[in-house]
Design an enzyme around this catalytic site. Structure first.
Site, short mmCIF file in Angstrom:
data_model
loop_
_atom_site.label_atom_id
_atom_site.label_comp_id
_atom_site.label_asym_id
_atom_site.label_seq_id
_atom_site.Cartn_x
_atom_site.Cartn_y
_atom_site.Cartn_z
CG HIS A 100 -1.88 1.28 1.60
ND1 HIS A 100 -1.85 2.41 2.82
CD2 HIS A 100 -3.07 1.62 0.50
CE1 HIS A 100 -2.28 3.28 2.11
NE2 HIS A 100 -3.71 2.73 1.02
CD GLU B 293 -5.49 5.52 3.67
OE1 GLU B 293 -5.59 4.12 2.34
OE2 GLU B 293 -4.71 6.70 2.60
CD GLU C 195 -2.59 2.80 -3.77
OE1 GLU C 195 -2.96 4.00 -3.39
OE2 GLU C 195 -3.37 1.91 -3.12
CG HIS C 196 -0.21 6.55 -0.12
ND1 HIS C 196 -0.99 7.61 0.45
CD2 HIS C 196 -0.90 5.03 -0.40
CE1 HIS C 196 -2.27 7.48 0.64
NE2 HIS C 196 -2.32 5.56 0.32
#
Length: 420
Positions: free
Chosen positions: A64, A139, A67-68
């Site tokens: 994740h 997040e 991905e960012h």
């Protein structure tokens, strides 16, 4: 290669480049928008792997985090480039893949070039990684304060003892504190190899031009893919009940049934269709059991059912708000046992099978959903449009056999978020 599916009035063009990148074009003449998705077969569960002779046990959340960071480039942020073209970009990380996509009404080739370039060209520095860490921490705090997410994570904690699917996809604030630029580069080399990736375009585009651009921008060499480790498997669930307490007005619950992994050589798409059919027959919103529990006000309109395939595993998860989670679980287990023993009433089976076929058919007119289904199928060595032929091979006995597996002792768990 062009494949025609006359029964569905659909076709597709496919090609595998010399570097291993798989490309699929799903034409949709007359559609105003074109959707493109570039994905790698690398998700949150791929945290432990061997690459270039070295074993890596990476911190939870690295897929994740990667991905960012992929949107960052030496010559600016890819999101800003998309904004200038008028495209709508986004990305997501699931348990099993990381995907980058956009939709646009014009300037498709310009947007595709942006997508290909930033995904295949990593750019990480100490400064931009540290900056992103703060954003992802926010997040993580947000999802940890979301009951729907926490009850979902709890279901996998109950189902599996040591499979990495137990861990929340973005990881934790503590785990991502150990992520460095060097680790991100390693993960990119290990899993962003063209032979571990696929590009799907749905809409109106020039297939030959798409292939030329992908061939020009993607790496000529395709590094070997990391060898993944998922731990040992057990047939039984890890915990019968997982409980959390949060600020909710009604308890939220998810009941999970642990299934066997798909054997090598067996169609994962066919298994997925059987699983989707099983959860809808068990307690989908038009099933007899759902009607009974709804009348008793034991569940509401938010009750959802899902069947998931993960590496070395598979499971069904059903849940939503309920004033009596234990009663819902008992009803689900009782109905599973009954269906396993008595089988499925023929009229119910035909109705549910036709409804599921119609739902799968409607996806073909939603480019983003269609393309996502296709890219997941490509990673399994299949094509989404094969579902039509596979439906003809699915019988009530196949679904009953699945219920028999779920009805075995110690195959179910329940995750509950209770009011504080």
């Amino acid at each position: 290669m062009t494949k025609n599916y006359s029964a569905l009035h659909e076709s597709m063009q496919t090609r595998t480049l010399a570097n291993g990148l798989r490309i699929c074009y799903l034409p949709k003449e007359g559609f105003s928008k074109t959707f493109a998705i570039l994905a790698t077969d690398f998700g949150s569960v791929d945290a432990s792997f061997t690459f270039e002779g070295k074993r890596y046990d990476t911190p939870a959340g690295v897929a994740h985090f990667l991905e960012h960071k992929m949107f960052e480039d030496e010559d600016g942020n890819a999101l800003q480039k998309f904004a200038r073209t008028g495209a709508s970009p986004n990305a997501f990380t699931s348990h099993t893949m990381t995907a980058y996509h956009f939709s646009c009404t014009d300037r498709f080739e310009e947007n595709l070039k942006i997508l290909l370039k930033f995904v295949f060209t990593p750019y990480f520095t100490d400064e931009n990684v540290e900056k992103e860490r703060g954003i992802i921490n926010q997040e993580i705090r947000m999802v940890e304060d979301t009951p729907n997410w926490e009850v979902f994570v709890g279901a996998y904690e109950g189902l599996y003892r040591n499979h990495p699917v137990r861990v929340s996809i973005p990881g934790s604030e503590e785990s991502i504190s150990h992520i460095t630029p060097e680790l991100l580069y390693t993960c990119h080399r290990a899993f962003y190899s063209p032979k571990n990736m696929a590009l799907v375009v749905c809409g109106t585009a020039d297939f030959e031009q798409v292939c030329r651009m992908a061939e020009e921008i993607s790496p000529k060499d395709a590094p070997e893919i990391g060898q993944r480790h998922y731990g040992e498997r057990r047939a039984e669930v890890h915990q019968p009940v997982v409980t959390r307490k949060m600020q909710v007005s009604l308890p939220q619950c998810m009941v999970g049934f642990k299934d066997e992994p798909v054997p090598a050589g067996e169609s994962r798409l066919r298994r997925s269709l059987i699983g989707d059919l099983a959860v809808r027959i068990l307690c989908g919103d038009t099933s007899p059991l759902y009607a009974k529990l709804y009348e008793k006000r034991l569940l509401g309109r938010d009750f959802d059912v899902d069947y998931s395939l993960i590496p070395d595993g598979a499971c069904a998860i059903l849940g939503g708000e309920s004033r009596d989670p234990a009663a819902v679980r008992e009803a689900l287990e009782r109905e599973t046992a009954r269906l396993a023993q008595e089988g499925i009433e023929p009229r119910l089976f035909r109705r549910m099978k036709n409804a599921l076929y119609g739902m799968r058919l409607r996806m073909l007119d939603v480019p983003d959903l269609y393309a996502r289904q296709e890219i997941a199928s490509v990673f399994a060595g299949e094509h989404y449009l094969d579902f039509a032929g596979l439906f003809d091979t699915i019988h009530a006995e196949d679904v009953q056999e699945m219920f028999r597996r779920w009805a075995q002792p110690n195959r179910s768990t329940m995750s509950v978020v209770e009011p504080k």
